[in-house]
Design a protein around this motif. Structure first.
Motif, PDB file in Angstrom:
ATOM      1  N   LEU A  92      48.122 -95.518 -34.826  1.00  0.00           N
ATOM      2  CA  LEU A  92      47.551 -94.937 -36.036  1.00  0.00           C
ATOM      3  C   LEU A  92      48.572 -94.900 -37.170  1.00  0.00           C
ATOM      4  CD1 LEU A  92      45.418 -92.085 -34.462  1.00  0.00           C
ATOM      5  CD2 LEU A  92      44.635 -94.293 -35.372  1.00  0.00           C
ATOM      6  N   THR A  93      49.817 -94.605 -36.848  1.00  0.00           N
ATOM      7  CA  THR A  93      50.874 -94.641 -37.859  1.00  0.00           C
ATOM      8  C   THR A  93      51.029 -96.050 -38.412  1.00  0.00           C
ATOM      9  OG1 THR A  93      52.033 -92.790 -36.839  1.00  0.00           O
ATOM     10  CG2 THR A  93      53.336 -94.224 -38.276  1.00  0.00           C
ATOM     11  N   ALA A  94      50.982 -97.042 -37.535  1.00  0.00           N
ATOM     12  CA  ALA A  94      51.083 -98.440 -37.981  1.00  0.00           C
ATOM     13  C   ALA A  94      49.897 -98.807 -38.883  1.00  0.00           C
ATOM     14  CB  ALA A  94      51.162 -99.374 -36.779  1.00  0.00           C
ATOM     15  N   ALA A  95      48.714 -98.285 -38.589  1.00  0.00           N
ATOM     16  CA  ALA A  95      47.549 -98.531 -39.443  1.00  0.00           C
ATOM     17  C   ALA A  95      47.759 -97.927 -40.821  1.00  0.00           C
ATOM     18  CB  ALA A  95      46.284 -97.981 -38.793  1.00  0.00           C
TER      19      ALA A  95
ATOM     20  N   ARG B 149      41.710 -95.141 -42.449  1.00  0.00           N
ATOM     21  CA  ARG B 149      43.173 -95.156 -42.435  1.00  0.00           C
ATOM     22  C   ARG B 149      43.774 -96.473 -42.899  1.00  0.00           C
ATOM     23  NH1 ARG B 149      45.132 -90.918 -38.042  1.00  0.00           N
ATOM     24  NH2 ARG B 149      47.130 -91.464 -38.942  1.00  0.00           N
ATOM     25  N   SER B 150      42.954 -97.485 -43.109  1.00  0.00           N
ATOM     26  CA  SER B 150      43.454 -98.827 -43.428  1.00  0.00           C
ATOM     27  C   SER B 150      43.249 -99.144 -44.906  1.00  0.00           C
ATOM     28  CB  SER B 150      42.714 -99.883 -42.607  1.00  0.00           C
ATOM     29  OG  SER B 150      42.831 -99.625 -41.230  1.00  0.00           O
ATOM     30  N   ALA B 151      44.264 -99.734 -45.510  1.00  0.00           N
ATOM     31  CA  ALA B 151      44.111-100.221 -46.884  1.00  0.00           C
ATOM     32  C   ALA B 151      43.077-101.345 -46.914  1.00  0.00           C
ATOM     33  CB  ALA B 151      45.455-100.705 -47.422  1.00  0.00           C
ATOM     34  N   ARG B 152      43.111-102.198 -45.888  1.00  0.00           N
ATOM     35  CA  ARG B 152      42.140-103.288 -45.744  1.00  0.00           C
ATOM     36  C   ARG B 152      41.964-103.555 -44.257  1.00  0.00           C
ATOM     37  NH1 ARG B 152      42.730-109.529 -47.981  1.00  0.00           N
ATOM     38  NH2 ARG B 152      40.737-110.260 -47.155  1.00  0.00           N
TER      39      ARG B 152
END
Length: 167
Positions: free
Chosen positions: A23-26, A50-53
């Motif tokens: 989740l941090t990586a996302a 949580r994702s920009a794209r």
């Protein structure tokens, strides 16, 4: 441009929740690729939030609700680098040649299904990446995901992340 590459999250059938490092990586990624087998729509919604794209596909374990929301194949072009995402590519033997023929206008193919990390390059230059699974390691020593970068239209720093055993 920072990438997170994941697949086969299988929540809640294989895990109650996603690992915190994933989740941090996302949160940190500019683009998140997910190669299917979400199992529930809440996980898609979580990644969307949580994702920009998010560039994502459905998998063989995804039911009708997910099949309505997600394509079988997704494509994205990042700084001129052409990505395709698909869940399943068939057996390991002959994979590079088979995928190169199926995805001729692709530079990087992200796939899942096997839960086995994979990083290879086909004779014509197609890069194939499978991040494994962050929740269901099957016969692997660790649950995994990938990160990478796109710099000046080139894939760089592809890194396999091993997750600690769940407690």
């Amino acid at each position: 441009m920072r990438l997170l590459i994941t697949s086969d999250t299988h929540v809640p059938s294989r895990a109650r929740q996603l690992p915190a490092p994933l989740l941090t990586a996302a949160d940190e990624a500019d683009v998140v690729f997910h190669a299917g087998d979400w199992v529930d729509t809440a996980t898609v919604d979580l990644f969307l939030a949580r994702s920009a794209r998010l560039v994502a596909v459905r998998g063989n374990n995804d039911g009708p609700g997910l099949r309505e929301r997600l394509p079988e194949i997704a494509r994205a072009e990042l700084q001129g680098l052409r990505f395709a995402v698909v869940h399943e590519t068939g057996p390991a033997r002959g994979r590079e040649q088979r995928c190169e023929a199926r995805f001729p206008d692709t530079d990087v193919l992200v796939f899942g299904h096997s839960h086995i990390p994979w990083d290879s390059t086909a004779p014509g230059g197609l890069r194939l990446l499978n991040p494994g699974s962050p929740t269901d390691r099957r016969r692997q020593a660790f649950a995994t995901y990938l990160t990478a970068r796109v710099d000046d239209g080139r894939l760089a720093d592809v890194r396999l992340h091993r997750l600690p055993p769940r407690s």
